[in-house]
Design a protein around this motif. Structure first.
Motif, PDB file in Angstrom:
ATOM      1  N   ILE A  80       0.832  -1.217   0.000  1.00 28.36           N
ATOM      2  CA  ILE A  80       0.000   0.000   0.000  1.00 28.36           C
ATOM      3  C   ILE A  80       0.870   1.272   0.000  1.00 28.36           C
ATOM      4  O   ILE A  80       0.643   2.181  -0.812  1.00 28.36           O
ATOM      5  CB  ILE A  80      -1.025  -0.009   1.158  1.00 28.36           C
ATOM      6  CG1 ILE A  80      -1.988  -1.187   0.991  1.00 28.36           C
ATOM      7  CG2 ILE A  80      -1.805   1.308   1.225  1.00 28.36           C
ATOM      8  CD1 ILE A  80      -2.696  -1.269  -0.358  1.00 28.36           C
ATOM      9  N   SER A 107       8.536  10.449   7.267  1.00 26.03           N
ATOM     10  CA  SER A 107       9.194   9.435   8.098  1.00 26.03           C
ATOM     11  C   SER A 107       8.376   8.156   8.284  1.00 26.03           C
ATOM     12  O   SER A 107       8.885   7.160   8.789  1.00 26.03           O
ATOM     13  CB  SER A 107       9.495  10.028   9.475  1.00 26.03           C
ATOM     14  OG  SER A 107       8.328  10.662   9.983  1.00 26.03           O
ATOM     15  N   GLY A 108       7.106   8.143   7.864  1.00 31.65           N
ATOM     16  CA  GLY A 108       6.258   6.956   8.011  1.00 31.65           C
ATOM     17  C   GLY A 108       6.371   6.038   6.799  1.00 31.65           C
ATOM     18  O   GLY A 108       7.198   6.259   5.902  1.00 31.65           O
ATOM     19  N   GLY A 109       5.516   5.009   6.786  1.00 29.92           N
ATOM     20  CA  GLY A 109       5.591   4.014   5.713  1.00 29.92           C
ATOM     21  C   GLY A 109       5.427   4.623   4.329  1.00 29.92           C
ATOM     22  O   GLY A 109       6.220   4.340   3.409  1.00 29.92           O
ATOM     23  N   GLY A 111       5.576   7.897   3.461  1.00 26.79           N
ATOM     24  CA  GLY A 111       6.548   8.967   3.204  1.00 26.79           C
ATOM     25  C   GLY A 111       7.897   8.428   2.758  1.00 26.79           C
ATOM     26  O   GLY A 111       8.513   8.961   1.817  1.00 26.79           O
ATOM     27  N   LEU A 174      -0.690  14.866   6.005  1.00 22.42           N
ATOM     28  CA  LEU A 174      -1.579  15.394   7.064  1.00 22.42           C
ATOM     29  C   LEU A 174      -2.200  16.709   6.581  1.00 22.42           C
ATOM     30  O   LEU A 174      -1.940  17.780   7.127  1.00 22.42           O
ATOM     31  CB  LEU A 174      -0.783  15.591   8.364  1.00 22.42           C
ATOM     32  CG  LEU A 174      -1.610  15.672   9.642  1.00 22.42           C
ATOM     33  CD1 LEU A 174      -2.410  14.391   9.907  1.00 22.42           C
ATOM     34  CD2 LEU A 174      -0.732  15.977  10.849  1.00 22.42           C
ATOM     35  N   CYS A 197      -5.413  12.580   5.494  1.00 14.49           N
ATOM     36  CA  CYS A 197      -6.230  13.677   6.026  1.00 14.49           C
ATOM     37  C   CYS A 197      -7.025  13.168   7.221  1.00 14.49           C
ATOM     38  O   CYS A 197      -7.633  12.104   7.142  1.00 14.49           O
ATOM     39  CB  CYS A 197      -7.196  14.183   4.951  1.00 14.49           C
ATOM     40  SG  CYS A 197      -8.161  15.583   5.545  1.00 14.49           S
TER      41      CYS A 197
HETATM   42  N1  NAP Z   1      -4.949   7.986   0.097  1.00 15.22           N
HETATM   43  C1  NAP Z   1      -4.480   6.733   0.108  1.00 15.22           C
HETATM   44  O1  NAP Z   1      -4.728   5.925  -0.792  1.00 15.22           O
HETATM   45  C2  NAP Z   1      -3.594   6.343   1.261  1.00 15.22           C
HETATM   46  C3  NAP Z   1      -2.755   5.219   1.177  1.00 15.22           C
HETATM   47  C4  NAP Z   1      -1.868   4.968   2.237  1.00 15.22           C
HETATM   48  C5  NAP Z   1      -1.871   5.805   3.368  1.00 15.22           C
HETATM   49  N2  NAP Z   1      -2.750   6.849   3.425  1.00 15.22           N
HETATM   50  C6  NAP Z   1      -2.758   7.762   4.576  1.00 15.22           C
HETATM   51  O2  NAP Z   1      -1.578   8.549   4.519  1.00 15.22           O
HETATM   52  C7  NAP Z   1      -1.182   8.944   5.841  1.00 15.22           C
HETATM   53  C8  NAP Z   1       0.286   8.593   6.058  1.00 15.22           C
HETATM   54  O3  NAP Z   1       0.440   7.169   5.961  1.00 15.22           O
HETATM   55  P1  NAP Z   1       1.720   6.464   6.583  1.00 15.22           P
HETATM   56  O4  NAP Z   1       1.576   5.025   6.245  1.00 15.22           O
HETATM   57  O5  NAP Z   1       2.968   7.162   6.158  1.00 15.22           O
HETATM   58  O6  NAP Z   1       1.451   6.711   8.155  1.00 15.22           O
HETATM   59  P2  NAP Z   1       2.500   6.705   9.350  1.00 15.22           P
HETATM   60  O7  NAP Z   1       3.524   5.647   9.107  1.00 15.22           O
HETATM   61  O8  NAP Z   1       1.685   6.672  10.589  1.00 15.22           O
HETATM   62  O9  NAP Z   1       3.252   8.135   9.236  1.00 15.22           O
HETATM   63  C9  NAP Z   1       2.605   9.339   9.540  1.00 15.22           C
HETATM   64  C10 NAP Z   1       3.483  10.453   9.019  1.00 15.22           C
HETATM   65  O10 NAP Z   1       2.844  11.727   9.231  1.00 15.22           O
HETATM   66  C11 NAP Z   1       3.843  12.589   9.774  1.00 15.22           C
HETATM   67  N3  NAP Z   1       3.340  13.772  10.466  1.00 15.22           N
HETATM   68  C12 NAP Z   1       3.030  13.940  11.779  1.00 15.22           C
HETATM   69  N4  NAP Z   1       2.716  15.231  12.013  1.00 15.22           N
HETATM   70  C13 NAP Z   1       2.844  15.894  10.828  1.00 15.22           C
HETATM   71  C14 NAP Z   1       2.686  17.236  10.416  1.00 15.22           C
HETATM   72  N5  NAP Z   1       2.287  18.195  11.263  1.00 15.22           N
HETATM   73  N6  NAP Z   1       2.907  17.545   9.117  1.00 15.22           N
HETATM   74  C15 NAP Z   1       3.297  16.614   8.231  1.00 15.22           C
HETATM   75  N7  NAP Z   1       3.461  15.318   8.553  1.00 15.22           N
HETATM   76  C16 NAP Z   1       3.228  14.957   9.828  1.00 15.22           C
HETATM   77  C17 NAP Z   1       4.644  11.674  10.689  1.00 15.22           C
HETATM   78  O11 NAP Z   1       5.888  12.289  11.063  1.00 15.22           O
HETATM   79  P3  NAP Z   1       6.500  12.161  12.558  1.00 15.22           P
HETATM   80  O12 NAP Z   1       5.889  10.941  13.195  1.00 15.22           O
HETATM   81  O13 NAP Z   1       7.985  12.033  12.311  1.00 15.22           O
HETATM   82  O14 NAP Z   1       6.125  13.439  13.252  1.00 15.22           O
HETATM   83  C18 NAP Z   1       4.826  10.494   9.741  1.00 15.22           C
HETATM   84  O15 NAP Z   1       5.845  10.752   8.801  1.00 15.22           O
HETATM   85  C19 NAP Z   1      -2.146   8.226   6.803  1.00 15.22           C
HETATM   86  O16 NAP Z   1      -3.151   9.132   7.177  1.00 15.22           O
HETATM   87  C20 NAP Z   1      -2.730   7.107   5.949  1.00 15.22           C
HETATM   88  O17 NAP Z   1      -4.014   6.724   6.375  1.00 15.22           O
HETATM   89  C21 NAP Z   1      -3.603   7.131   2.407  1.00 15.22           C
END
Ligand code: NAP
Length: 278
Positions: A80, A107-109, A111, A174, A197
């Motif tokens: 994903i 820094s997350g999956g 990103g 976000l 979001c």
């Molecule tokens: N639309 C789609 O099809 C789809 C597919 C996959 C994922 N998503 C969504 O995308 C989002 C990220 O997924 P993920 O897998 O990377 O989640 P994750 O591993 O939980 O990572 C969350 C990321 O958001 C960052 N973050 C925290 N505060 C922030 C801020 N103020 N500004 C910018 N970034 C900030 C975190 O950074 P720090 O922890 O270092 O502060 C971390 O890099 C989630 O909401 C997920 O549900 C959507």
């Protein structure tokens, strides 16, 4: 490979609700692959019997070969985030090598996947994180420059680093926090791609006007058959070339799936993709 008659541990959800509805069962029959559901070393983007389990079935058109260079944990962390990252950058933002990309929440999956892909395809890459460890990992995984989204003046720092032209593409994790600032950071013709979001935000549409910038959502499960195929081919190519390396973050045993869901929402300081292990 599954066999008939054996039992496995698996998470099952039998009602809607909070993470507590993720229940561990120890007597789920091990699924047995039939034609078009292969038992090979693969990663999958969708399963038939559920992925929170010791064994699962997936149909042939949803699996891709998993390189021997990657572990099964990395395979679990792959689909994903990487499908979403590629779709956001190419199929939605129509990014071109040489453009400046900001991975806002790198820094997350998802990103980390965005950073690796953008760097491999010749973009200039900025990433943000909220902890020193996260910032280092983002730098090690493709970003040319990193910024701490917890610092009050980090937007100004990004603006300065981007120079007069601004950012061509923002891959936003976000958007309820950042969309208004994102519009100010964009170049003429710039694009924000909303990946994550968690609520509403107020923006001034005027910020899009003079730059003719755009805001586009991405939802990976809207991908067409051809788009899945295109992304799958690019990711298999990335594994062969060696740049595609999912970064494993926190690991939770299967029975802690409800806790993993809580922590995913509540925790900060991401260091790659959270995975469930058996
Ligand atoms: N639309 C789609 O099809 C789809 C597919 C996959 C994922 N998503 C969504 O995308 C989002 C990220 O997924 P993920 O897998 O990377 O989640 P994750 O591993 O939980 O990572 C969350 C990321 O958001 C960052 N973050 C925290 N505060 C922030 C801020 N103020 N500004 C910018 N970034 C900030 C975190 O950074 P720090 O922890 O270092 O502060 C971390 O890099 C989630 O909401 C997920 O549900 C959507």
């Amino acid at each position: 490979m599954a066999s008939v008659g054996r039992l496995m541990r698996a998470i099952r959800v039998q009602e809607f609700g909070k993470p507590e509805v993720l229940k561990l069962f120890k007597d789920v029959p091990v699924p047995s692959p039939s034609k078009d559901q292969k038992g090979d070393r693969v990663f999958t983007r969708a399963t038939i019997t559920g992925s929170y389990a010791e064994y699962t079935l997936a149909s042939e058109d949803t699996v891709y070969p998993l390189s021997e260079k990657l572990s099964f944990k990395q395979g679990a962390a792959l689909s994903i985030p990487y499908f979403t990252a590629y779709r956001a950058l190419f199929q939605k933002a129509h990014g071109k090598p040489g453009e400046l990309v900001l991975v806002h929440g790198a820094s997350g999956g998802t990103g980390i996947a965005c950073c690796q892909i953008a760097r491999a395809y010749g973009f200039r890459v900025f990433g943000t994180a909220g902890s020193p460890e996260g910032l280092n990992l983002v730098l090690q995984n493709g970003a040319h420059q990193v910024f701490n989204h917890k610092e009050h003046d980090y937007i100004e720092k990004i603006q300065e680093a981007a120079g007069g032209e601004g950012i061509n593409i923002i891959l936003e994790m976000l958007s309820n926090n950042n969309l208004s600032n994102d519009l100010k950071l964009l170049s003429v013709g710039g694009r924000v791609i909303v990946i994550g979001c968690r609520g509403p935000i107020e923006i001034n549409p005027r910020d899009t006007m003079f730059k003719e910038s755009s805001i586009t959502g991405v939802y990976v499960f809207n991908s067409s058959k051809e788009e899945w195929k295109e992304i799958g081919a690019a990711l298999v190519g990335g594994m062969e070339a060696g740049w595609l390396k999912p970064l494993i973050g926190p690991e939770y045993p299967l029975e802690k799936a409800p806790q993993a869901h809580e922590d995913l929402i509540q925790s900060s300081g991401a260091t790659g993709k959270m995975v469930l292990v058996i």
